[in-house]
Design a protein around this motif. Structure first.
Motif, PDB file in Angstrom:
ATOM      1  N   GLY A 119       0.797  -1.197   0.000  1.00  0.00           N
ATOM      2  CA  GLY A 119       0.000   0.000   0.000  1.00  0.00           C
ATOM      3  C   GLY A 119       0.839   1.260   0.000  1.00  0.00           C
ATOM      4  N   ARG A 120       0.188   2.387   0.210  1.00  0.00           N
ATOM      5  CA  ARG A 120       0.870   3.687   0.160  1.00  0.00           C
ATOM      6  C   ARG A 120       0.797   4.358   1.530  1.00  0.00           C
ATOM      7  N   ARG A 121       1.944   4.693   2.025  1.00  0.00           N
ATOM      8  CA  ARG A 121       2.024   5.399   3.292  1.00  0.00           C
ATOM      9  C   ARG A 121       2.379   6.863   3.033  1.00  0.00           C
ATOM     10  N   VAL A 122       1.993   7.710   3.974  1.00  0.00           N
ATOM     11  CA  VAL A 122       2.168   9.158   3.813  1.00  0.00           C
ATOM     12  C   VAL A 122       3.646   9.536   3.947  1.00  0.00           C
ATOM     13  N   ILE A 123       4.054  10.486   3.122  1.00  0.00           N
ATOM     14  CA  ILE A 123       5.354  11.146   3.301  1.00  0.00           C
ATOM     15  C   ILE A 123       5.095  12.652   3.375  1.00  0.00           C
ATOM     16  N   ARG A 124       5.904  13.327   4.177  1.00  0.00           N
ATOM     17  CA  ARG A 124       5.672  14.753   4.423  1.00  0.00           C
ATOM     18  C   ARG A 124       6.981  15.552   4.300  1.00  0.00           C
ATOM     19  N   GLY A 125       6.831  16.871   4.072  1.00  0.00           N
ATOM     20  CA  GLY A 125       7.931  17.839   4.174  1.00  0.00           C
ATOM     21  C   GLY A 125       8.643  18.174   2.881  1.00  0.00           C
ATOM     22  N   GLY A 126       8.479  17.366   1.842  1.00  0.00           N
ATOM     23  CA  GLY A 126       9.198  17.646   0.611  1.00  0.00           C
ATOM     24  C   GLY A 126      10.693  17.349   0.752  1.00  0.00           C
ATOM     25  N   SER A 127      11.424  17.471  -0.338  1.00  0.00           N
ATOM     26  CA  SER A 127      12.851  17.136  -0.316  1.00  0.00           C
ATOM     27  C   SER A 127      13.647  18.156  -1.121  1.00  0.00           C
ATOM     28  N   TRP A 128      14.935  17.843  -1.313  1.00  0.00           N
ATOM     29  CA  TRP A 128      15.857  18.748  -1.997  1.00  0.00           C
ATOM     30  C   TRP A 128      15.489  18.984  -3.457  1.00  0.00           C
ATOM     31  N   ASN A 129      14.627  18.121  -4.037  1.00  0.00           N
ATOM     32  CA  ASN A 129      14.274  18.313  -5.446  1.00  0.00           C
ATOM     33  C   ASN A 129      12.816  18.718  -5.644  1.00  0.00           C
ATOM     34  N   ASN A 130      12.220  19.315  -4.595  1.00  0.00           N
ATOM     35  CA  ASN A 130      10.826  19.742  -4.682  1.00  0.00           C
ATOM     36  C   ASN A 130      10.697  21.255  -4.662  1.00  0.00           C
ATOM     37  N   ARG A 131       9.629  21.705  -5.323  1.00  0.00           N
ATOM     38  CA  ARG A 131       9.338  23.136  -5.375  1.00  0.00           C
ATOM     39  C   ARG A 131       8.533  23.546  -4.135  1.00  0.00           C
ATOM     40  N   PRO A 132       8.346  24.873  -3.930  1.00  0.00           N
ATOM     41  CA  PRO A 132       7.715  25.354  -2.691  1.00  0.00           C
ATOM     42  C   PRO A 132       6.358  24.743  -2.377  1.00  0.00           C
ATOM     43  N   VAL A 133       5.552  24.417  -3.405  1.00  0.00           N
ATOM     44  CA  VAL A 133       4.211  23.896  -3.131  1.00  0.00           C
ATOM     45  C   VAL A 133       4.289  22.586  -2.359  1.00  0.00           C
ATOM     46  N   ASN A 134       5.319  21.788  -2.633  1.00  0.00           N
ATOM     47  CA  ASN A 134       5.468  20.512  -1.936  1.00  0.00           C
ATOM     48  C   ASN A 134       6.128  20.645  -0.573  1.00  0.00           C
ATOM     49  N   LEU A 135       6.706  21.844  -0.295  1.00  0.00           N
ATOM     50  CA  LEU A 135       7.418  22.062   0.961  1.00  0.00           C
ATOM     51  C   LEU A 135       6.532  22.684   2.023  1.00  0.00           C
ATOM     52  N   ARG A 136       5.262  22.902   1.692  1.00  0.00           N
ATOM     53  CA  ARG A 136       4.320  23.460   2.664  1.00  0.00           C
ATOM     54  C   ARG A 136       4.089  22.467   3.797  1.00  0.00           C
ATOM     55  N   ALA A 137       3.814  23.004   4.965  1.00  0.00           N
ATOM     56  CA  ALA A 137       3.585  22.148   6.127  1.00  0.00           C
ATOM     57  C   ALA A 137       2.351  21.276   5.956  1.00  0.00           C
ATOM     58  N   SER A 138       1.393  21.692   5.149  1.00  0.00           N
ATOM     59  CA  SER A 138       0.143  20.942   4.976  1.00  0.00           C
ATOM     60  C   SER A 138       0.159  20.041   3.754  1.00  0.00           C
ATOM     61  N   SER A 139       1.236  20.083   2.959  1.00  0.00           N
ATOM     62  CA  SER A 139       1.289  19.310   1.715  1.00  0.00           C
ATOM     63  C   SER A 139       1.390  17.824   2.009  1.00  0.00           C
ATOM     64  N   ARG A 140       0.467  17.028   1.403  1.00  0.00           N
ATOM     65  CA  ARG A 140       0.420  15.589   1.599  1.00  0.00           C
ATOM     66  C   ARG A 140       0.934  14.878   0.354  1.00  0.00           C
ATOM     67  N   SER A 141       1.707  13.814   0.589  1.00  0.00           N
ATOM     68  CA  SER A 141       2.128  12.965  -0.516  1.00  0.00           C
ATOM     69  C   SER A 141       2.234  11.544   0.008  1.00  0.00           C
ATOM     70  N   ARG A 142       2.556  10.596  -0.867  1.00  0.00           N
ATOM     71  CA  ARG A 142       2.582   9.195  -0.442  1.00  0.00           C
ATOM     72  C   ARG A 142       3.576   8.427  -1.299  1.00  0.00           C
ATOM     73  N   ASN A 143       3.880   7.232  -0.821  1.00  0.00           N
ATOM     74  CA  ASN A 143       4.749   6.355  -1.586  1.00  0.00           C
ATOM     75  C   ASN A 143       4.545   4.931  -1.108  1.00  0.00           C
ATOM     76  N   SER A 144       4.929   3.996  -1.948  1.00  0.00           N
ATOM     77  CA  SER A 144       4.799   2.592  -1.616  1.00  0.00           C
ATOM     78  C   SER A 144       5.728   2.251  -0.453  1.00  0.00           C
ATOM     79  N   THR A 145       5.298   1.354   0.407  1.00  0.00           N
ATOM     80  CA  THR A 145       6.076   1.013   1.594  1.00  0.00           C
ATOM     81  C   THR A 145       7.418   0.383   1.269  1.00  0.00           C
ATOM     82  N   VAL A 146       7.584  -0.160   0.068  1.00  0.00           N
ATOM     83  CA  VAL A 146       8.856  -0.784  -0.294  1.00  0.00           C
ATOM     84  C   VAL A 146       9.772   0.171  -1.055  1.00  0.00           C
TER      85      VAL A 146
END
Length: 879
Positions: A837-864
């Motif tokens: 399944g997909r678990r939440v990831i937060r905070g953005g990273s070194w290759n993300n733009r400001p919209v993904n770096l917002r405190a409320s921005s939600r994203s996800r990725n596969s557990t593996v």
């Protein structure tokens, strides 16, 4: 030895005033001094009220040669013989029995460059004409001159010719009063004022130095020579005797003399202040500054009428080998030389320096000008004839003799190598300890090992009689007593005796090597001002044990001294992280420091352990992203000791931050989440902390941590710095890490839910878009706009920390959260299982733009999923 001749210089007053830059009298005095004679002039003597005519004639009669500088003025009539002037009276005295050698120099009527009215006599012109006629008829050679250059040349040539045809004395050296049992030789020490009567052989060099000092611009003089060429002795004994005892400069017999070394103080100014205190017997050292005014004030207050202060700065190279700051060196050179060159200050400077350090002086305008002037004097090697005088005459003066053939053998053994003077003196001093009656023998000379072996023989003999523990302190002592630079021979460095106060073995070694029997070390001063130093630099090559130790330890010692220089430069130039050494190189220097028991200066400590300086720099808002990346890398190199970044006692050192409870509304999720207070890690998990999990015997390989979740082979991170956040970790990896650390600490450590994460990122302020107050600011985090294209060390954007002090909540790496992305409000969304399944990831990273770096921005990725932008952070419940 030819007797030094006293030369009476007769002239009228205008010759002492013109030309303005260098007068005719200045030229005459320079010529007399250069010829090795002593100038006398009635201007030097105190005026007498009684019988001035007789007094004047007595002064002339005490001299050996009369030099008359005759112009067109007759001069003032003598008070008690008004029919003659002082100038004619002086000639009359020189012409009476016993007749003096008379030399007359007549000013050419066509002279230019001087005010003619000053040389014209309207009142006594007739008398002067008759006097000149008398001179021409006196059977004395009268030579015309037109300028001061010509006058100086003529007088010098006449005196040299007179000395060369004078009969040489065949008398033995005059015996002096000298204590029985006291050596007439100095060994490795320089000839000081006490030994000046026994300083022979350097008459020509002394005369040339005095000639330079006699010139108006010769108030700052630099004496240059190789180590062991006798610089210190020539000045301290030869020049001192000529100036202070013999008065070979105008009224110099009442001048004051002081020798200092730059290393006498913590700064060059401190060394100078110590010299002033000693000269004038002051209750305390005066406070000197880089303006030079304080020095002038002290001199003006304490010098009496007609006095001057000669400052002999020995071992000038210590300015560059004693750890002084560059601003102190530059200010000291400028003010010292500038003050000396102004005659109104009544201070003269004579400095000695080793030849290989001339390049250092070229970096400063004041000393570069001195190097390019006639007032730099190179002291070369002595000839065999002069060396013979230096060997034989001290013995003759104190009632000793050499066995026939021994002096010739010493001369043969010595050769012409620069610096051998010190070896000869040491051998002679050892010979003095083994006389046969009052004769020095070939047998004793052979026993001590000759010129080359005398030092080693005595030093090794002393060492062999010491305990093993005392001999074992050799490294500790000599590491403090020398300075080593690449491509330069070793130089001496003074050390405070108090440095060794806590080491009894080192103190015993110093006492033994500085004892009367050995003297390869020299101690001076008492109490807190006690100093120890190597007696002479020739020891570094002449004593095989010390030379071997330098060959073996030299690289490490050079690294330490080089690090000291770089540390001062680094601090001076603003603590630029790019200028730091590699951490491995700094570690090598630390190892050497521990080996030799050396103490770190504050500058060296902050250079080799710059973490505190670097961390403070992170608070500078103007730093670029590249500069922050570099600071983080340097912290990793040198050891990032910030709490919460590394490992302690084999376990991750987590710095916990308490987060107050509150309510959180997630984007695109209807329920409002209520969050209880909890603790969150200050930083994401770092490489060092995850590596502890990988390397622990019960860590990554322990099946217990992988229950109900999928285990894969551990992956390598994309960036290896120990203080960077661990990336390339799956959700399963993060869960296993939490289970392991919980088991090791007996606490419940886990991943945060995304509502906990968001509450921490906003500091509880639901209106805050980013972890910091205000809108988007690209300088506060490592995102796409930083253009670094990689992770940075954790915590290097302190201005971006949350209200509670949590770092890296925007950018650097995405952070795994505990819950599933879809329908997070369901209780089962937080279950740990291997269903994928997909678990939440937060905070953005070194290759993300400001919209993904917002405190409320939600994203996800596969557990593996593992990639170079995925990391994690820890939380734990508050009991």
């Amino acid at each position: 030895m030819t007797k030094i001749r006293r030369v009476f210089v007769s002239h009228t007053s205008e010759f002492a005033k013109h030309p303005e830059k260098k007068s005719f009298v200045d030229a005459a005095v320079a010529a007399v001094n250069r010829a090795g004679c002593v100038p006398y002039d009635m201007e030097y003597f105190t005026a007498r009220d009684e019988k001035p005519a007789q007094y004047c004639m007595d002064q002339v009669r005490e001299c050996d040669v009369y030099v008359g500088i005759i112009g067109f003025r007759y001069g003032s009539p003598v008070r008690d013989r008004p029919e003659v002037s002082y100038t004619e009276l002086e000639f009359e005295a020189a012409s009476q029995a016993p007749l003096k050698k008379r030399m007359i120099f007549l000013l050419n009527p066509s002279v230019t460059g001087v005010p003619l009215e000053a040389f014209t006599d309207l009142e006594y012109g007739v008398r002067q004409k008759a006097f000149r006629t008398r001179l021409n008829n006196a059977g004395v050679t009268c030579k015309p001159f037109s300028d001061f250059h010509e006058l100086e040349k003529l007088i010098y040539q006449a005196l040299v010719e007179e000395i060369s045809i004078a009969p040489e004395t065949t008398e033995k050296t005059e015996r002096i009063t000298w204590p029985d049992g006291k050596s007439p030789y100095r060994g490795l020490l320089w000839f000081n004022q006490e030994y000046a009567p026994l300083f022979f052989g350097r008459d020509q060099e002394v005369a040339e130095l005095i000639a330079k000092m006699s010139e108006p611009e010769g108030r700052a003089l630099l004496v240059v020579g190789a180590s062991g060429s006798g610089k210190s002795s020539v000045v301290s004994a030869g020049v001192w005797k000529a100036v202070i005892k013999e008065g070979r400069l105008p009224v110099s017999a009442q001048w004051l003399w002081q020798r200092i070394q730059p290393s006498d103080g913590d700064t060059p100014w401190d060394a100078l202040a110590r010299g002033l205190k000693e000269t004038f017997q002051l209750p305390a050292r005066p406070r000197l500054t880089g303006t030079g005014s304080a020095l002038r004030d002290v001199l003006s207050q304490h010098l009496t009428q007609g006095q001057e202060w000669i400052l002999f700065v020995d071992q000038f190279e210590e300015l560059f080998t004693s750890g002084f700051t560059e601003p102190d060196i530059q200010a000291f050179l400028e003010q010292l030389i500038g003050t000396a060159q102004d005659a109104t200050n009544r201070v003269r400077v004579v400095a000695t320096i080793r030849s290989e350090f001339l390049g250092k002086l070229e970096a400063y305008k004041s000393t570069l000008n001195l190097l390019n002037s006639p007032y730099r004097y190179h002291l070369g090697p002595v000839s065999p004839r002069i060396l013979q005088d230096m060997i034989e005459k001290p013995a003759e003066a104190t009632g000793y003799t050499f066995e026939p053939g021994l002096v010739e053998r010493i001369l043969q053994d010595t050769g012409q190598e620069p610096g051998n003077l010190a070896l000869v003196e040491y051998a002679l001093k050892q010979l003095f300890e083994r006389p046969k009656g009052r004769m020095f023998t070939t047998e004793a000379y052979t026993t001590i090992g000759g010129v080359v072996g005398a030092i080693a023989t005595k030093a090794n003999e002393v060492l062999s009689g010491l305990e093993d523990e005392v001999r074992g302190s050799f490294d500790l002592v000599f590491a403090e007593l020398m300075h080593l630079e690449r491509e330069r021979p070793p130089t001496r460095r003074r050390a405070a005796v108090s440095m060794f106060s806590s080491n009894q073995a080192a103190k015993k070694l110093i006492d033994a090597l500085a004892g009367q029997e050995c003297r390869v070390l020299v101690t001076s001063g008492t109490g807190q001002e006690g100093i120890v130093e190597v007696a002479h630099e020739q020891l570094f090559s002449a004593w095989p044990k010390l030379k071997g130790w330098i060959d073996k330890s030299g690289e490490a010692l050079r690294d330490i001294d080089h690090a000291e220089e770089e540390a001062r430069r680094w601090q001076k130039e603003g603590d630029n992280p790019q200028e730091l050494w590699l951490g491995s190189r700094a570690k090598k220097v630390f190892t050497a420091i521990e080996q030799f028991g050396k103490r770190l200066s504050p500058e060296l400590r902050r250079f080799l352990r710059p973490q505190e300086v670097l961390i403070a720099q992170l608070n500078e808002h103007a730093l670029t992203h590249q500069e922050r990346l570099l600071i983080g890398q340097k912290l990793a190199e040198f050891g990032d000791q910030r709490p919460g970044v590394g490992v302690k006692d084999g376990l991750p050192d987590i710095a916990w931050i308490e987060i107050p409870g509150g309510k959180v509304k997630l984007e695109e999720v209807d329920p409002v989440f209520t969050v209880k207070p909890f603790q969150m890690a200050k930083y994401p998990v770092t490489n060092a902390q995850f590596d502890a999990f990988l390397m622990a015997e019960d860590g990554y390989g322990n099946e217990a941590w992988w229950k109900d979740i999928e285990r894969q082979e551990a992956a390598q991170p994309s960036w290896r710095e120990v203080n960077c956040p661990r990336e390339t970790v799956s959700w399963y990896d993060a869960i296993a890490f939490c289970r392991w650390l919980s088991g090791k600490t007996g606490t419940n450590i886990r991943l945060p839910t995304e509502w906990e994460w968001q509450l921490a990122a906003t500091g509880g302020n639901l209106q805050r878009e980013y972890p910091w107050e205000g809108g988007w600011d690209s300088s506060r985090c490592n995102g796409y706009e930083s253009r670094l294209n990689r992770t940075t060390a954790v915590g290097i954007y302190p201005a971006a920390s949350t209200e509670q002090g949590v770092h890296d909540m925007a950018g650097n790496v995405w952070e795994w959260c505990l819950n599933e992305h879809d329908n997070p409000e369901r209780p089962e969304a937080m279950h740990i299982n291997n269903r994928g399944g997909r678990r939440v990831i937060r905070g953005g990273s070194w290759n993300n733009r400001p919209v993904n770096l917002r405190a409320s921005s939600r994203s996800r990725n596969s557990t593996v999923t593992r990639n170079y932008a995925l990391g994690f952070r820890l939380v734990q419940d508050i009991p």
